[in-house]
Write a protein that holds these residues in place. Structure first.
Motif, PDB file in Angstrom:
ATOM      1  N   GLY A 198       0.827  -1.217   0.000  1.00  0.00           N
ATOM      2  CA  GLY A 198       0.000   0.000   0.000  1.00  0.00           C
ATOM      3  C   GLY A 198       0.847   1.245   0.000  1.00  0.00           C
ATOM      4  N   ALA A 199       1.948   1.229   0.779  1.00  0.00           N
ATOM      5  CA  ALA A 199       2.837   2.393   0.799  1.00  0.00           C
ATOM      6  C   ALA A 199       3.462   2.610  -0.566  1.00  0.00           C
ATOM      7  CB  ALA A 199       3.912   2.203   1.868  1.00  0.00           C
ATOM      8  N   GLY A 200       3.822   1.522  -1.273  1.00  0.00           N
ATOM      9  CA  GLY A 200       4.408   1.651  -2.598  1.00  0.00           C
ATOM     10  C   GLY A 200       3.434   2.248  -3.596  1.00  0.00           C
ATOM     11  N   LEU A 201       2.165   1.803  -3.542  1.00  0.00           N
ATOM     12  CA  LEU A 201       1.155   2.358  -4.448  1.00  0.00           C
ATOM     13  C   LEU A 201       0.929   3.836  -4.173  1.00  0.00           C
ATOM     14  CD1 LEU A 201      -1.527  -0.517  -4.532  1.00  0.00           C
ATOM     15  CD2 LEU A 201       0.087   0.139  -6.337  1.00  0.00           C
ATOM     16  N   SER A 202       0.913   4.204  -2.876  1.00  0.00           N
ATOM     17  CA  SER A 202       0.708   5.613  -2.524  1.00  0.00           C
ATOM     18  C   SER A 202       1.851   6.461  -3.046  1.00  0.00           C
ATOM     19  CB  SER A 202       0.574   5.776  -1.016  1.00  0.00           C
ATOM     20  OG  SER A 202      -0.560   5.063  -0.539  1.00  0.00           O
ATOM     21  N   LEU A 203       3.095   5.996  -2.867  1.00  0.00           N
ATOM     22  CA  LEU A 203       4.248   6.755  -3.351  1.00  0.00           C
ATOM     23  C   LEU A 203       4.223   6.857  -4.877  1.00  0.00           C
ATOM     24  CD1 LEU A 203       7.154   5.444  -1.081  1.00  0.00           C
ATOM     25  CD2 LEU A 203       6.125   7.710  -1.058  1.00  0.00           C
ATOM     26  N   GLN A 204       3.815   5.764  -5.528  1.00  0.00           N
ATOM     27  CA  GLN A 204       3.761   5.800  -6.995  1.00  0.00           C
ATOM     28  C   GLN A 204       2.720   6.806  -7.471  1.00  0.00           C
ATOM     29  OE1 GLN A 204       2.987   1.963  -8.722  1.00  0.00           O
ATOM     30  NE2 GLN A 204       4.134   2.454 -10.582  1.00  0.00           N
ATOM     31  N   ALA A 205       1.572   6.896  -6.768  1.00  0.00           N
ATOM     32  CA  ALA A 205       0.535   7.878  -7.142  1.00  0.00           C
ATOM     33  C   ALA A 205       1.021   9.290  -6.892  1.00  0.00           C
ATOM     34  CB  ALA A 205      -0.737   7.598  -6.340  1.00  0.00           C
ATOM     35  N   VAL A 206       1.727   9.504  -5.791  1.00  0.00           N
ATOM     36  CA  VAL A 206       2.263  10.840  -5.487  1.00  0.00           C
ATOM     37  C   VAL A 206       3.287  11.242  -6.535  1.00  0.00           C
ATOM     38  CG1 VAL A 206       3.622  12.166  -3.828  1.00  0.00           C
ATOM     39  CG2 VAL A 206       1.786  10.667  -3.033  1.00  0.00           C
ATOM     40  N   ALA A 207       4.130  10.281  -6.940  1.00  0.00           N
ATOM     41  CA  ALA A 207       5.165  10.582  -7.945  1.00  0.00           C
ATOM     42  C   ALA A 207       4.536  11.056  -9.248  1.00  0.00           C
ATOM     43  CB  ALA A 207       6.038   9.349  -8.180  1.00  0.00           C
ATOM     44  N   GLY A 208       3.351  10.509  -9.596  1.00  0.00           N
ATOM     45  CA  GLY A 208       2.697  10.923 -10.829  1.00  0.00           C
ATOM     46  C   GLY A 208       2.192  12.354 -10.767  1.00  0.00           C
ATOM     47  N   ARG A 209       1.976  12.895  -9.573  1.00  0.00           N
ATOM     48  CA  ARG A 209       1.478  14.257  -9.436  1.00  0.00           C
ATOM     49  C   ARG A 209       2.599  15.271  -9.185  1.00  0.00           C
ATOM     50  NH1 ARG A 209      -2.231  11.461  -6.085  1.00  0.00           N
ATOM     51  NH2 ARG A 209      -1.270  12.390  -4.231  1.00  0.00           N
ATOM     52  N   VAL A 210       3.820  14.809  -9.023  1.00  0.00           N
ATOM     53  CA  VAL A 210       4.941  15.731  -8.754  1.00  0.00           C
ATOM     54  C   VAL A 210       5.507  16.212 -10.084  1.00  0.00           C
ATOM     55  CG1 VAL A 210       7.254  15.911  -7.793  1.00  0.00           C
ATOM     56  CG2 VAL A 210       5.474  14.655  -6.543  1.00  0.00           C
ATOM     57  N   GLY A 211       5.622  17.528 -10.181  1.00  0.00           N
ATOM     58  CA  GLY A 211       6.121  18.111 -11.429  1.00  0.00           C
ATOM     59  C   GLY A 211       7.634  18.080 -11.528  1.00  0.00           C
ATOM     60  N   ASP A 212       8.316  18.177 -10.401  1.00  0.00           N
ATOM     61  CA  ASP A 212       9.783  18.195 -10.388  1.00  0.00           C
ATOM     62  C   ASP A 212      10.289  16.798 -10.782  1.00  0.00           C
ATOM     63  OD1 ASP A 212      12.450  18.396  -9.969  1.00  0.00           O
ATOM     64  OD2 ASP A 212      12.293  19.340  -7.996  1.00  0.00           O
ATOM     65  N   ALA A 213      11.059  16.728 -11.858  1.00  0.00           N
ATOM     66  CA  ALA A 213      11.548  15.443 -12.374  1.00  0.00           C
ATOM     67  C   ALA A 213      12.480  14.756 -11.375  1.00  0.00           C
ATOM     68  CB  ALA A 213      12.268  15.646 -13.698  1.00  0.00           C
ATOM     69  N   ALA A 214      13.344  15.539 -10.729  1.00  0.00           N
ATOM     70  CA  ALA A 214      14.296  14.956  -9.779  1.00  0.00           C
ATOM     71  C   ALA A 214      13.561  14.346  -8.589  1.00  0.00           C
ATOM     72  CB  ALA A 214      15.287  16.015  -9.313  1.00  0.00           C
ATOM     73  N   ALA A 215      12.543  15.072  -8.068  1.00  0.00           N
ATOM     74  CA  ALA A 215      11.779  14.560  -6.921  1.00  0.00           C
ATOM     75  C   ALA A 215      10.995  13.327  -7.324  1.00  0.00           C
ATOM     76  CB  ALA A 215      10.848  15.641  -6.395  1.00  0.00           C
ATOM     77  N   ARG A 216      10.436  13.377  -8.560  1.00  0.00           N
ATOM     78  CA  ARG A 216       9.672  12.201  -9.014  1.00  0.00           C
ATOM     79  C   ARG A 216      10.583  10.975  -9.141  1.00  0.00           C
ATOM     80  NH1 ARG A 216       7.463  14.457 -12.850  1.00  0.00           N
ATOM     81  NH2 ARG A 216       8.854  13.890 -14.570  1.00  0.00           N
ATOM     82  N   SER A 217      11.799  11.180  -9.621  1.00  0.00           N
ATOM     83  CA  SER A 217      12.753  10.073  -9.757  1.00  0.00           C
ATOM     84  C   SER A 217      13.111   9.472  -8.391  1.00  0.00           C
ATOM     85  CB  SER A 217      14.019  10.563 -10.473  1.00  0.00           C
ATOM     86  OG  SER A 217      14.964   9.521 -10.550  1.00  0.00           O
ATOM     87  N   GLU A 218      13.307  10.337  -7.386  1.00  0.00           N
ATOM     88  CA  GLU A 218      13.626   9.835  -6.045  1.00  0.00           C
ATOM     89  C   GLU A 218      12.456   9.026  -5.464  1.00  0.00           C
ATOM     90  OE1 GLU A 218      14.808  13.008  -3.566  1.00  0.00           O
ATOM     91  OE2 GLU A 218      16.624  13.500  -4.723  1.00  0.00           O
ATOM     92  N   LEU A 219      11.240   9.512  -5.712  1.00  0.00           N
ATOM     93  CA  LEU A 219      10.065   8.774  -5.209  1.00  0.00           C
ATOM     94  C   LEU A 219       9.955   7.394  -5.878  1.00  0.00           C
ATOM     95  CD1 LEU A 219       7.370  11.606  -5.042  1.00  0.00           C
ATOM     96  CD2 LEU A 219       8.418  10.401  -3.110  1.00  0.00           C
TER      97      LEU A 219
END
Length: 453
Positions: A355-376
């Motif tokens: 569940g935590a992995g799915l939540s992080l993956q959904a958050v990563a899709g809404r983050v505009g910063d490419a570097a932050a999305r890559s870390e997530l």
């Protein structure tokens, strides 16, 4: 009259001296010493009759150790000595060499002329004989014979008491050893029950060698445990059953004893003296025998020794079976606990991580910063890897290792074996149902070889 009273007092003194001892060897020697003193003989001896009707023990008085060694082996019961064995009634001779039953004396034997011998009976059975030679007046009298017969009667009682005492002491030692062995087998400290049994028997029987042997076929047997002489060469040796006392016990399943036995170790033929073999069962119900051999020339085992050894082997069998049952119960309890842990990991830990992995993956899709999305997304991958490792652990916990020859477990065993040779602990991850994709007929050796490569 005064002489008769003096001799009666000597008899009473001799009787008191004989019954004052409890140790059998001390009693036998004291009987001979008292007999020599009672009739004034120069030499005296007591011969103990063995099961074969010959003398198996000979206690002498009057000869020095050097003189006895020069004569050689003790007599076995031929000639006049044998006549008293075959016809247990007093014999009195003025000249022993003139008797037609005499067979002479061995070289270096001192001169002996006059002779008297009387049997010693215990509860109606002849135990042995008293032999006296060289009366100071030239010949033994009828009165000397009567005094020795009276002493022999007391000696029979003293010997019987000493044997009963030694039997009680022996049984107490065996009982204590059996209790100690059973307690050790039931404890968690010992993983070598057969070795413990062999050690105890070696201490109790004055044996040269004690071995526990298993039957591996109708004709062959294997030494599982050995203690004493040649222990290193005997341990693990595969021997033929034919012609051995142990092989006969495997066939009859009854305790047996013999005056000797031999074992072939390569080019060497190892000889034992008196040997006793008793049957027993291993922890898995496999037929085994306990073989006890004394040094060549030692006293033979008594029937009581055989009974005690058989009792100890039977108690060891029971203790081994009970210990195996306890081990099985502990294994079942451990499997239940491992199953509970596996269920908790699957139902709670993995689900939360997933569940935590799915939540992080959904958050990563809404983050505009490419570097932050890559870390997530990297953290999502890390959670996926953790889930894979936990699933590997769950699979290992749910499958019983003792009864499983799975490729997964064999690889884990090999990694555990070679791990100390690495500077860092190796990390092992399985992907997919490895055991389900591996043919069950695959040889174990090939999988271990591949793992080592």
């Amino acid at each position: 009259m005064a002489d008769i009273e003096a001799r009666l007092r000597s008899l009473l003194k001799a009787n008191a001296a004989v019954v004052s001892q409890l140790e059998l060897s001390a009693v036998l020697r004291r009987i001979v010493e008292s007999a020599v003193e009672l009739v004034g003989a120069k030499y005296g001896a007591l011969g103990v009759i063995g099961p074969d009707g010959m003398l198996e023990e000979f206690i002498h008085v009057g000869l020095t150790t050097e003189a006895a060694d020069a004569i050689g082996p003790p007599p076995r019961g031929r000639g006049v000595l044998g006549a008293l064995i075959h016809d247990p009634h007093p014999i009195r001779l003025e000249h022993i060499g003139h008797d037609p039953r005499s067979v002479g004396f061995p070289r270096n034997h001192p001169r002996m002329d006059s002779f008297v011998g009387v049997p010693i009976r215990i509860r109606g059975e002849v135990f042995g004989n008293l032999y006296l030679t060289e009366h100071p007046d030239g010949a033994f009298t009828e009165e000397d014979t009567e005094l020795l017969e009276a002493l022999a009667a007391t000696a029979g009682i003293a010997i019987d008491n000493a044997r009963l005492y030694e039997d009680s002491v022996r049984r107490e030692r065996w009982a204590a050893a059996a209790a100690e062995m059973s307690a050790a087998m039931f404890s968690d400290e010992t993983g070598r029950p057969l070795q413990l049994l062999a050690d105890k028997v070696l201490q109790l029987t004055d044996a040269a060698t004690v071995v526990v042997i298993s039957s591996i076929s109708d004709t062959m047997m294997c030494v599982e445990v050995a203690r004493g002489q040649h222990a290193d060469e005997l341990t693990g040796a595969v021997l033929a059953q034919a012609g051995t006392l142990s092989g006969r016990v495997f066939d009859s399943w009854q305790p047996l004893q013999a005056s000797g036995d031999t074992v072939e170790l390569g080019d060497e033929l190892v000889a034992w003296g008196p040997t006793v073999v008793v049957p027993m069962l291993g922890a898995d119900g496999a037929p085994m025998v306990l073989t006890v051999g004394r040094p060549v020339g030692s006293p033979r085992f008594t029937d009581k020794d055989v009974d005690l050894a058989a009792d100890l082997a039977a108690q060891a069998t029971i203790a081994l079976e009970l210990a195996r049952g306890r081990s099985d119960r502990q294994a079942l309890a451990l499997m239940d606990e491992r199953g509970r842990i596996a269920r908790d990991l699957h139902d709670h830990v993995i689900q939360r991580l997933f569940g935590a992995g799915l939540s992080l993956q959904a958050v990563a899709g809404r983050v505009g910063d490419a570097a932050a999305r890559s870390e997530l997304l990297e953290q999502v991958d890390a959670l996926d890897a953790a889930i894979t490792e936990i699933r590997t652990v769950i699979f290992a916990l749910r499958q019983p290792r003792a009864s499983s020859g799975s490729v997964r477990h064999r690889i884990v065993d090999v990694i555990s074996e070679v791990a100390p040779s690495f500077s860092e602990s190796p990390r092992l991850v399985f992907q997919g149902p490895l055991d389900l994709r591996t043919p069950p007929t695959s040889p174990k050796t090939s999988s271990r070889s591949c793992a080592r490569e």
